[in-house]
Design an enzyme around this catalytic site. Structure first.
Site, mmCIF file in Angstrom:
data_model
loop_
_atom_site.group_PDB
_atom_site.id
_atom_site.type_symbol
_atom_site.label_atom_id
_atom_site.label_comp_id
_atom_site.label_asym_id
_atom_site.label_seq_id
_atom_site.Cartn_x
_atom_site.Cartn_y
_atom_site.Cartn_z
ATOM 1 C CG ASN A 152 5.248 1.367 13.927
ATOM 2 O OD1 ASN A 152 6.140 2.397 12.871
ATOM 3 N ND2 ASN A 152 6.607 1.804 15.623
ATOM 4 C CB ALA A 177 9.184 -0.658 6.530
ATOM 5 C CG LEU A 252 17.752 4.014 17.840
ATOM 6 C CD1 LEU A 252 18.699 3.728 18.091
ATOM 7 C CD2 LEU A 252 16.995 3.479 15.889
ATOM 8 N NE ARG A 279 -0.895 7.431 18.037
ATOM 9 C CZ ARG A 279 0.328 7.274 17.754
ATOM 10 N NH1 ARG A 279 1.494 7.578 19.215
ATOM 11 N NH2 ARG A 279 0.900 8.704 16.166
ATOM 12 C CB CYS A 285 9.107 3.539 18.949
ATOM 13 S SG CYS A 285 8.299 4.663 17.887
ATOM 14 C CD GLU A 459 12.362 11.400 12.071
ATOM 15 O OE1 GLU A 459 11.808 11.009 13.134
ATOM 16 O OE2 GLU A 459 13.397 11.811 11.453
#
Ligand code: NAP
Length: 479
Positions: A152, A177, A252, A279, A285, A459
Site C-alpha cells: 500500500n 509485496a 500490523l 488517504r 492501516c 518505526e
C-alpha cells in the site's frame, strides 16, 4: 519504466532468479501486465542471506558519518527523482500521481531523519551501586535483518525500515509485496548509486513469500525481522521467529475509530475525515474504519461528508484531476463490495457511492454509509477501501468502550473543542497514536506503531533506530 530494474538485487549485482522464474506486475487501473520481474525461490533467498551475512561485520564497523552520508545522498536522489518514482508507484499501485508524489516525499524524509540519527547513537558509563564496579554501555547493530513490506505504501514502508537499519549498521534482505516490486527495486538502485556497499541491502522479489522467508527466519543467521502487513501474517511470522528467537518489529493492521463529539468543529471533523478515510483510497492501516458520531450532529456530519466524498473524481491515477485511483486488485475490491453489501443487508443507508462501476481496472467509488449496525462485518474487518461507515453514540463512556472493543489498537481520531475531554478520551483509547482534531498522524519524526494486535515496536522518531540496536554492557572492576 524502461530503466527500472526487474532482476533480484543480491550482493550489489542484478541477477535473475536461479530457476529463471519471473512474475507479472499488473497495472490496477487497466488490469494489464506492466512488466515481468524476477521471481525468487528459496535458493535465491539463501544467496541474498549469504550476501547480507558476509557484509555484516565490516558494515557494522563503518563510521556512523559514512552511513549517515549514504542515507543523505539517497535522500537527495529520491527528491530529485520525485516525478519518475511517483509515476512508477502509480503504475504498479494505482494511487493518483499527487498522492504518489506525497509518498515519495514522505519516504525520502525517513532517509533524511535517519541520516541525522546515525551519528547520534549513544552509549553510557556509570558507577555500580557497590562503588567499585563500573559499567560501560555500548550499542551495536542487531545483525542481518529480514524486512517484509506491503503494497500500500511501496516506497515509504521500505525506507521506514531500511533507513534505521542502515543508520544502525545492519545488513538486510528486503522482500517487497509482489504487487509492487518496482518501487523497491528502484530504491535499491538509488542506494547503490548513493554508495551503499555491496551486500548491505539485498532485494528478493517473489510470489513465493512463505517458501522464501520461512527458512531465513528459522535458520538462525537472520537476527531481526521487521514486518509491515496484516495481523494474520504477522502472527504466523512471530511463530516462525520463535524457533531461532529472532527479534521482531511488527507493524500490523488497524481498525481506527474516528470519534466526533457534539462540541466538535464540524469543518475540522469533515476535513479530518476526508484525510483519515481517503488517504491512499482508504488502503491504509491508519484509515478511519469506524466513524462514531454524536447523535446530535450525525445528520449534519453525514450530509457534509457525503457531499465531499461524492465530489471526488475517480479514475486512473495518471490522469489529471483524479482524486481516487483504483484499488490494488479485483480481490481487494471484491472484499469491499462484500462488506458494503453486508452492512446494507443489516440496515445501513447508502448516502453516496456503493455501486461498482463497469469496465476495466479495480475502481470503487467513495461511499458513505449511515445507520450502520454494530454487528456489521466492517466493524471488525479492515475495510481497505473508500468506504466511511457511520454509527451513532450518546455519551463519552459508551463511545470509549465501543472504540476499544476491538483486538486492534493502531490509531484513533478524536474531534472535540474541549481540551479536558480531548486529553481524557485520548488517554482512555487503547491505541498507539491519536489524531486530535486531525486526520493525519504519520510523520517520520514521530514514533509510529500500535498496541494490542496492531503490533510490536515503533518505526520512525527517536526510537525508530532502537529496533535495530542491541545494548552491550561491559563490567569493569576498578581497584
Ligand atoms: P499481507 O498480506 O500481510 O502482506 C504483507 C507482506 O507480507 C507482503 O509482502 C506479503 O507477500 C508478505 N507475506 C505474506 N505471507 C507471508 C509469509 N507466509 N511469509 C513471509 N511473507 C509473507 O498485507 P498486505 O495486504 O500486503 O498489506 C495490507 C496490510 O498491511 C493491512 O492489514 C494493513 O493494515 C497493514 N499495514 C500496516 C501498516 C502499519 O504500519 N501498521 C502499514 C501499512 C500496511 P505476499 O503478498 O506474496 O504474500
Amino acid at each position: 519504466m524502461t530503466d527500472t530494474p526487474t532482476q533480484l538485487f543480491i550482493g550489489g549485482a542484478w541477477v535473475d532468479a536461479a530457476d529463471g522464474a519471473t512474475m507479472a506486475v499488473d497495472d490496477p487501473a487497466t488490469g494489464e501486465i506492466l512488466c515481468h520481474v524476477a521471481d525468487a525461490g528459496p535458493k535465491d533467498a539463501q544467496r541474498a542471506e549469504d550476501a547480507a551475512v558476509a557484509a555484516q561485520e565490516k558494515w557494522a564497523r563503518t563510521a556512523p558519518r559514512a552511513r549517515s552520508e549514504i542515507l543523505r545522498r539517497a535522500y537527495e536522489i529520491i527528491v530529485e527523482r520525485t516525478d519518475e518514482l511517483a509515476h512508477l508507484m502509480t503504475a504498479e499501485m494505482g494511487k493518483p500521481l499527487a498522492e504518489a508524489r506525497g509518498e515519495v516525499a514522505y519516504a525520502a524524509e525517513f532517509f533524511r531523519w535517519f541520516s541525522e540519527e546515525a551519528v547520534r547513537i549513544d552509549g553510557g558509563h556509570g558507577t555500580l551501586p557497590d562503588g567499585r564496579n563500573r559499567m560501560l554501555l555500548s550499542r551495536r547493530p542487531v545483525g542481518p535483518c529480514l524486512l517484509i513490506t506491503p503494497w500500500n505504501f511501496p516506497l515509504a514502508m521500505g525506507t521506514r525500515k531500511i533507513g534505521p537499519a542502515i543508520a544502525a549498521g545492519c545488513t538486510m534482505v528486503l522482500k517487497p509485496a509482489p504487487q509492487t516490486p518496482l518501487s523497491s527495486l528502484a530504491l535499491a538502485a538509488i542506494l547503490k548509486e548513493a554508495g551503499l556497499p555491496d551486500g548491505v541491502l539485498n532485494v528478493v522479489t517473489t510470489s513465493r513469500a512463505g517458501e522464501v522467508c520461512e527458512p531465513l527466519l528459522r535458520g538462525g543467521r537472520i537476527r531481526k525481522l521487521s514486518f509491515t502487513g496484516s495481523t494474520g501474517v504477522g502472527r504466523l511470522l512471530l511463530a516462525q521467529s520463535a524457533d531461532a528467537v529472532v527479534r521482531t518489529s511488527m507493524e500490523l493492521g488497524g481498525n481506527a475509530p474516528f470519534i466526533v463529539f457534539e462540541d466538535a468543529d464540524l469543518d475540522k471533523a469533515v476535513d479530518g475525515a476526508m484525510v483519515a478515510k481517503m488517504r491512499n483510497m482508504g488502503e491504509a492501516c491508519t484509515a478511519a474504519n469506524r466513524f462514531f458520531v454524536h447523535t446530535s450532529v450525525v445528520e449534519e456530519f453525514g450530509r457534509r461528508l457525503a457531499e465531499r466524498m461524492g465530489a471526488l473524481i475517480v479514475g486512473p491515477g495518471t490522469r489529471d484531476g483524479v482524486d481516487v485511483g483504483p484499488l490494488i486488485d479485483r480481490n481487494g475490491r471484491g472484499k469491499v463490495e462484500e462488506l458494503v453489501a453486508d452492512a446494507v443487508e443489516r440496515g445501513a443507508r447508502v448516502l453516496v457511492g456503493g455501486r461498482t462501476p463497469e469496465g476495466p481496472g479495480s475502481f470503487y467509488p467513495p461511499t458513505v454509509l449511515t445507520g450502520v449496525d454494530s454487528g456489521s462485518r466492517l466493524m471488525d474487518t479492515e475495510i481497505f477501501g473508500p468506504v466511511a461507515a457511520i454509527l451513532t453514540f450518546d455519551d463519552e463512556d459508551e463511545v470509549v468502550r465501543r472504540a476499544n472493543d476491538t483486538p486492534w489498537g493502531l490509531v484513533g481520531y478524536v474531534f472535540t473543542e474541549g481540551l479536558d475531554r480531548a486529553l481524557r478520551v485520548s488517554e482512555r483509547l487503547e491505541v498507539g497514536m491519536v489524531g486530535l482534531n486531525t486526520g493525519l498522524v504519520s510523520n517520520p519524526a514521530a514514533p509510529f506503531g500500535g498496541v494490542k494486535q496492531s503490533g510490536l515496536g515503533r518505526e520512525g522518531g527517536r526510537v525508530g533506530i532502537d529496533e535495530f540496536l542491541e545494548y552491550q554492557y561491559l563490567a569493569v572492576p576498578v581497584g
